[in-house]
Design a protein around this motif. Structure first.
Motif, mmCIF file in Angstrom:
data_model
loop_
_atom_site.group_PDB
_atom_site.id
_atom_site.type_symbol
_atom_site.label_atom_id
_atom_site.label_comp_id
_atom_site.label_asym_id
_atom_site.label_seq_id
_atom_site.Cartn_x
_atom_site.Cartn_y
_atom_site.Cartn_z
ATOM 1 N N ALA A 224 -10.711 -1.943 3.578
ATOM 2 C CA ALA A 224 -9.358 -1.815 4.131
ATOM 3 C C ALA A 224 -8.610 -0.633 3.534
ATOM 4 C CB ALA A 224 -8.576 -3.104 3.908
ATOM 5 N N LEU A 225 -8.799 -0.362 2.247
ATOM 6 C CA LEU A 225 -8.115 0.785 1.651
ATOM 7 C C LEU A 225 -8.554 2.080 2.322
ATOM 8 C CD1 LEU A 225 -8.194 -0.190 -2.137
ATOM 9 C CD2 LEU A 225 -6.257 -0.345 -0.553
ATOM 10 N N GLU A 226 -9.844 2.178 2.635
ATOM 11 C CA GLU A 226 -10.345 3.366 3.316
ATOM 12 C C GLU A 226 -9.787 3.449 4.732
ATOM 13 O OE1 GLU A 226 -14.671 5.572 4.091
ATOM 14 O OE2 GLU A 226 -14.581 3.540 3.276
ATOM 15 N N GLN A 227 -9.665 2.301 5.396
ATOM 16 C CA GLN A 227 -9.088 2.301 6.746
ATOM 17 C C GLN A 227 -7.648 2.803 6.740
ATOM 18 O OE1 GLN A 227 -9.831 -1.279 9.140
ATOM 19 N NE2 GLN A 227 -11.373 -1.871 7.634
ATOM 20 N N PHE A 228 -6.955 2.578 5.655
ATOM 21 C CA PHE A 228 -5.581 3.064 5.538
ATOM 22 C C PHE A 228 -5.510 4.475 4.952
ATOM 23 C CE2 PHE A 228 -4.533 -1.429 6.035
ATOM 24 C CZ PHE A 228 -3.386 -1.358 6.807
ATOM 25 N N GLY A 229 -6.658 5.094 4.750
ATOM 26 C CA GLY A 229 -6.676 6.460 4.239
ATOM 27 C C GLY A 229 -6.418 6.568 2.754
ATOM 28 N N LEU A 230 -6.603 5.483 2.015
ATOM 29 C CA LEU A 230 -6.367 5.481 0.574
ATOM 30 C C LEU A 230 -7.685 5.646 -0.175
ATOM 31 C CD1 LEU A 230 -3.796 2.562 0.429
ATOM 32 C CD2 LEU A 230 -3.314 4.991 0.093
ATOM 33 N N PRO A 231 -7.638 6.161 -1.392
ATOM 34 C CA PRO A 231 -8.874 6.345 -2.171
ATOM 35 C C PRO A 231 -9.580 5.011 -2.404
ATOM 36 C CG PRO A 231 -7.026 7.504 -3.191
ATOM 37 C CD PRO A 231 -6.439 6.647 -2.113
ATOM 38 N N HIS A 232 -10.875 5.043 -2.234
ATOM 39 C CA HIS A 232 -11.666 3.843 -2.486
ATOM 40 C C HIS A 232 -13.079 4.269 -2.808
ATOM 41 C CE1 HIS A 232 -13.259 -0.183 -2.310
ATOM 42 N NE2 HIS A 232 -14.152 0.212 -1.428
ATOM 43 N N LEU B 83 0.800 -1.226 0.000
ATOM 44 C CA LEU B 83 0.000 0.000 0.000
ATOM 45 C C LEU B 83 0.833 1.276 0.000
ATOM 46 C CD1 LEU B 83 -2.708 -1.041 2.623
ATOM 47 C CD2 LEU B 83 -2.755 -1.358 0.144
ATOM 48 N N GLY B 84 2.133 1.178 0.191
ATOM 49 C CA GLY B 84 2.967 2.373 0.217
ATOM 50 C C GLY B 84 2.966 3.043 1.582
ATOM 51 N N GLU C 145 -17.151 -3.529 8.331
ATOM 52 C CA GLU C 145 -16.099 -3.665 7.327
ATOM 53 C C GLU C 145 -16.670 -4.232 6.037
ATOM 54 O OE1 GLU C 145 -12.341 -5.303 8.675
ATOM 55 O OE2 GLU C 145 -13.011 -5.171 10.745
ATOM 56 N N ASP C 146 -15.967 -3.974 4.955
ATOM 57 C CA ASP C 146 -16.324 -4.478 3.631
ATOM 58 C C ASP C 146 -15.095 -5.187 3.043
ATOM 59 O OD1 ASP C 146 -17.270 -4.993 1.101
ATOM 60 O OD2 ASP C 146 -17.116 -2.921 0.411
ATOM 61 N N PRO C 147 -15.105 -6.540 2.996
ATOM 62 C CA PRO C 147 -16.131 -7.484 3.422
ATOM 63 C C PRO C 147 -16.245 -7.524 4.946
ATOM 64 C CG PRO C 147 -14.520 -8.511 1.950
ATOM 65 C CD PRO C 147 -13.959 -7.205 2.388
ATOM 66 N N GLY C 148 -17.303 -8.186 5.432
ATOM 67 C CA GLY C 148 -17.565 -8.220 6.856
ATOM 68 C C GLY C 148 -16.529 -9.003 7.639
ATOM 69 N N VAL C 149 -16.442 -8.706 8.935
ATOM 70 C CA VAL C 149 -15.436 -9.314 9.791
ATOM 71 C C VAL C 149 -15.761 -10.765 10.120
ATOM 72 C CG1 VAL C 149 -16.497 -8.604 11.969
ATOM 73 C CG2 VAL C 149 -14.016 -8.888 11.847
ATOM 74 N N TYR C 150 -17.023 -11.187 9.957
ATOM 75 C CA TYR C 150 -17.399 -12.563 10.208
ATOM 76 C C TYR C 150 -17.866 -13.216 8.910
ATOM 77 C CZ TYR C 150 -17.348 -11.935 15.298
ATOM 78 O OH TYR C 150 -16.967 -11.708 16.591
ATOM 79 N N ALA C 151 -17.607 -14.517 8.806
ATOM 80 C CA ALA C 151 -18.105 -15.319 7.689
ATOM 81 C C ALA C 151 -18.880 -16.500 8.253
ATOM 82 C CB ALA C 151 -16.949 -15.810 6.824
#
Length: 666
Positions: free
Chosen positions: A565-573, A54-55, A192-198
């Motif tokens: 996850a990308l949004e959680q890392f502050g990346l464009p999504h 992710l950089g 979360e997307d996908p969800g934390v449970y399966a």
């Protein structure tokens, strides 16, 4: 393929194999097909290598994960397991790698392959990622800071004021139409997307110890952990809110090549974080006799040492995984949970013999006056139903015996409301249990509304029953509450707490002042002069400010927003999920947490489940979004409407009614 995969109408996998190793290998392979991106980004989190993919956005997390020694903990915890569990984890990791070679993954097509590979201990690392920030230590840092700023008045943020949301209850057979127990609940986590449970069904049909369990699992972790129905016995959890972790704020000082933590030399390792498209970053990994320095470094002069049972013991509790699946009775589950370490959870358990129990499981430390671990709290609290045949746990202080866990439980509003909904006047079934979990009536709203002068209450609130839904009363209450929180946050005494956390972005969400004020509002407003303000006058002024305004319906300004996850890392999504209006609130049973200053909901039920001991297929389950992580799949969002409405989907386990899946699709 050693084993068979079938799926229900919503794509939930049902797996059958002749041995535990074959079944776990199949579970890993299917998990990779369904959640490839999620498995890989969680693996990278566990080893502190997200920046390689992710950089620079991944550097803060990678530094934390390495300082917290998540991968080392996973390796240590794997090494102490019995041979059968190690073999099962090895099979699961091999299955994941097979599935990743076969599966389609839009994110990895765009970013490139994730560096590294799956090891037998990787599932333990992913479990550690899910829980290292789940315990009490991030909140403890805020409370310590608040006490430095406010002195004893900081307790307004503590007493029965922690944010919760999970619910679980069990009905004894005397309270059900079938005459056998029923358990239901909904874990509350970040959306979360996908969800934390399966959802998954695991059936081992080989000789020895066959089992057949449905339940919920963390993608990347085999078995079913917190929520399961093994046919003759079923279980579910809520967070016990126990203070099993402890954060120690320490001084850090360099002396030549040494780093001194509170004057004592620490073990020092210099690691390099590789950063995609940027210069590598060097970090100090510091270890002490008490635990790792998880935040801060010697250049800053201060840091935080985290001690917890998992680090002290080198154990993540995975010895419980297979005994849970093989359980037949409540006592079997209780015996399996003797191996549980953390998080310390409330467990509700029931079986077809009619046994019903609420017990707390995990390793709860006894600490000395300086906070060091000197032993373990034994026995932990447990209880059985009273004459009403009901046990409820909603992150609350169930009885005074639970005081050994912490002094900071969630408010009692949800637990009390569930007690009302499950009252002793009728026999209940799975549909009634699901309906109770859908309730959106707020009890804590009375604390605020009772301070509003009668002449400032608009007519639209007359007859409002406290339901946080699309009613005009709910809209006005939401506007009033937001105004009150904003005015409280502006108190001069709180100015230092409006600043970001000194320990950086990893723990910043736990330091966000508006959230802290909002979840403790019922406590703050019960004080005569909170933070030097006149509570009654502040509420009156807020009510005057919003009395005649136009207030949109609450669900329209309280919308489902799962974080990729990308949004959680502050990346464009680009959001790929529906921005669904949501009823409910932070303190309602259908807990859809309010984020002050925002019109999105990012914390809510990460699943909803009902386990019926009389007939497993009479129960139900649902997750936000769906079983698949690929947005192009028909099962990416096909459970979402049911979840958003507060419902559950039917469980279907008849093998002949399920659709075969050869896993040959891309």
């Amino acid at each position: 393929m050693s084993g068979e995969v079938r799926r229900d109408a919503h794509g939930v996998p049902h797996l059958r194999a002749p041995s535990v190793a074959a079944l776990f290998a199949l579970q890993g392979r299917v998990a990779a097909h369904d959640r490839a991106w999620q498995l890989e980004i969680e693996r990278l989190r566990s080893v502190g290598r997200t920046a390689e993919l992710l950089g620079p956005a991944g550097v803060a997390w990678d530094a934390f994960a390495r300082r917290a020694q998540l991968d080392l903990l996973a390796r240590r915890a794997f090494d102490v397991l019995d041979a059968e569990t190690r073999a099962a984890l090895t099979a699961y990791a091999g299955g994941v790698e097979t599935g990743l070679r076969e599966a389609a993954c839009p994110e990895l097509r765009a970013l490139g392959p994730a560096p590294g590979r799956w090891h037998p201990w990787t599932p333990l690392g992913i479990f550690a990622v899910q829980h290292v920030l789940f315990g009490s230590f991030p909140s403890a840092l805020f409370h310590a800071r608040a006490r430095r700023v406010l002195g004893p008045e900081a307790d307004l943020f503590r007493t029965e004021g922690l944010a919760g949301g999970s619910n679980a209850f069990v009905l004894a057979g005397s309270r059900t139409r079938s005459g056998l127990p029923l358990i239901a609940g909904d874990p509350h986590r970040l959306l979360e997307d996908p969800g934390v449970y399966a959802q998954v069904r695991l059936q081992c049909i080989g000789p020895g110890d066959p089992f057949d369990a449905v339940g919920l699992t963390f993608p990347g972790v085999p078995g079913v952990q917190h929520f399961g129905h093994a046919g003759e016995v079923a279980w579910g959890v809520t967070n016990a809110m126990a203070a099993y972790q402890q954060a120690h704020e320490v001084s850090l000082r360099r002396r030549g090549e040494e780093v001194l933590v509170e004057g004592e030399p620490a073990r020092v390792e210099h690691q390099r974080v590789t950063v995609r498209g940027a210069t590598p970053v060097s970090i100090e990994v510091l270890d002490t006799a008490r635990g790792p320095v998880v935040l801060g470094d010697s250049g800053r002069g201060a840091g935080v040492v985290l001690d917890s049972p998992a680090y002290l013991l080198g154990d993540l509790g995975f010895a419980a995984l297979l005994p849970l699946l093989r359980s037949r009775r409540v006592d079997d589950v209780a015996q399996a949970l003797r191996a549980w370490v953390e998080p310390v959870n409330n467990w509700l358990i029931a079986d077809t013999a009619g046994d019903v129990r609420h017990l707390v499981a995990g390793r709860m430390p006894r600490r000395d006056s300086e906070g060091g671990i000197v032993g373990w709290v034994e026995p932990l609290p447990n209880r059985e139903p009273g004459p009403d045949g009901v046990l409820v746990t909603a992150n609350d202080r169930a009885t005074p015996a639970f005081d050994v866990l912490t002094d900071d439980f969630a408010p009692p509003f949800r637990a009390r409301r569930l007690g009302e909904l499950l009252g002793p006047d009728r026999l209940l079934d799975a549909a009634d249990a699901a309906a109770a979990l859908a309730d959106v009536t707020s009890a804590s709203s009375r604390v605020l509304l009772d301070l509003v002068p009668a002449d400032l209450r608009p007519p639209l609130t007359e007859g409002w029953d406290g339901a946080i839904d699309d009613s005009p009363g709910a809209a006005w209450y939401a506007a009033l509450r937001e105004e009150v929180v904003e005015r409280l946050c502006a108190a001069p005494a709180l100015a230092p707490l409006r600043e970001p956390s000194p320990y950086g972005p990893i723990v910043e969400p736990w330091s966000h002042l508006p959230v802290r004020v909002a979840v403790s509002l019922h406590v703050i407003l019960s004080a005569e002069r909170p933070f030097g303000l006149d509570a009654a006058q502040l509420v009156a002024e807020a009510a005057r400010a919003v009395r005649d305004g136009e207030h949109p319906p609450w669900p329209q300004r309280h919308r489902f927003h799962p974080l990729h996850a990308l949004e959680q890392f502050g990346l464009p999504h680009e959001p790929r999920t529906p921005s669904t209006p949501l009823s409910g609130d932070t303190d309602t049973v259908r807990c859809t947490a309010w984020l002050p200053g925002s019109e999105v909901c990012v914390r809510a039920s990460a699943a909803r489940w009902v386990w019926d001991l009389a007939d497993r297929d009479a129960g139900g389950w649902v997750v936000p979004l769906g079983a698949a992580g690929d947005p192009a799949s028909p099962h990416a969002h096909d459970q979402h409407a049911t979840w958003a409405a507060g419902g559950v989907l039917p469980l279907r386990t008849a093998w002949e009614d399920l659709r075969p899946d050869t896993l040959e699709h891309p």
